[in-house]
Design an enzyme around this catalytic site. Structure first.
Site, PDB file in Angstrom:
ATOM      1  CD  GLU A   1      -1.650   4.688   4.628  1.00  0.00           C
ATOM      2  OE1 GLU A   1      -1.196   5.551   5.417  1.00  0.00           O
ATOM      3  OE2 GLU A   1      -2.361   3.726   4.997  1.00  0.00           O
TER       4      GLU A   1
ATOM      5  CB  CYS B   1      -5.149  -1.487  -1.948  1.00  0.00           C
ATOM      6  SG  CYS B   1      -6.533  -0.741  -1.081  1.00  0.00           S
TER       7      CYS B   1
ATOM      8  CB  CYS C   1      -8.392  -4.679  -4.232  1.00  0.00           C
ATOM      9  SG  CYS C   1      -7.296  -3.298  -3.823  1.00  0.00           S
TER      10      CYS C   1
ATOM     11  CD  GLU D   1      -5.137  -6.055  -1.467  1.00  0.00           C
ATOM     12  OE1 GLU D   1      -4.624  -4.908  -1.384  1.00  0.00           O
ATOM     13  OE2 GLU D   1      -5.862  -6.525  -0.595  1.00  0.00           O
TER      14      GLU D   1
ATOM     15  CB  CYS E   1     -10.694  -2.910  -0.050  1.00  0.00           C
ATOM     16  SG  CYS E   1     -10.148  -2.166  -1.595  1.00  0.00           S
TER      17      CYS E   1
ATOM     18  CG  ASN F   1      -0.443  -0.226   2.519  1.00  0.00           C
ATOM     19  OD1 ASN F   1       0.580  -0.891   2.683  1.00  0.00           O
ATOM     20  ND2 ASN F   1      -1.091   0.317   3.524  1.00  0.00           N
TER      21      ASN F   1
END
Ligand code: THU
Length: 147
Positions: free
Chosen positions: A47, A56, A97, A58, A94, A45
């Protein structure tokens, strides 16, 4: 895929957490995407101070693979938890993703949840995202592969 391959992908996901940039949530996630050709593409990830641009783990792995010309995938492993700790619980992908994966992977695509030192729970994308959105009505817009 053999138990040995599964373990090595699980460890790659745990390892990928080390590069996570997560100064806001302090929640680090790692992903390892195995391509049909046998390459392992890591993701973490990333940010952002504006929060919204955060990516993210993924999708970082997925987009890196696509940028390398790889669109056929065999398995994804994901691990996440508080920064600096071995993840005590699974960190399922999530919803965003899941939909991003559904662009390239079909409902049988295996998604491995990883925790601890490499404990694995095996799921499929179809189980995680039934009735994924598509313009064609077909699941897994690009061809996909399994090992
Ligand atoms: N995160 C992921 O990397 N993957 C997921 O599937 C869920 C959430 C990241 C985004 C953010 O940097 C942090 O975890 C906390 O939400």
């Amino acid at each position: 895929m053999t138990a040995e391959q599964e373990r090595s992908l699980a460890l790659a996901a745990l390892q990928a957490r080390a590069n996570a940039y997560a100064p806001y949530s302090r929640w680090t996630v790692g992903a390892a995407l195995l391509t049909a050709e046998g390459d392992v593409i890591p993701g973490c990830n990333v940010e952002n101070a504006a929060y919204g641009p955060t990516n993210c783990a993924e999708r970082t792995a997925l987009f890196a693979a696509v940028a390398q010309g790889k669109r056929r995938f065999a398995v994804l492993a994901v691990a996440g938890g508080p920064e600096g700790e071995t993840p005590a619980a699974f960190c399922p992908p999530c919803g965003v993703c899941r939909q991003a994966l559904a662009e390239f992977c079909g409902p049988e695509f295996p998604v491995l949840f990883v925790k601890g030192e490499g404990e694995v729970q095996r799921h499929t994308l179809g189980e995680l995202l039934p009735f994924s959105f598509s313009l064609t009505g077909q699941e897994g817009g690009e061809s996909h592969a399994h090992v």
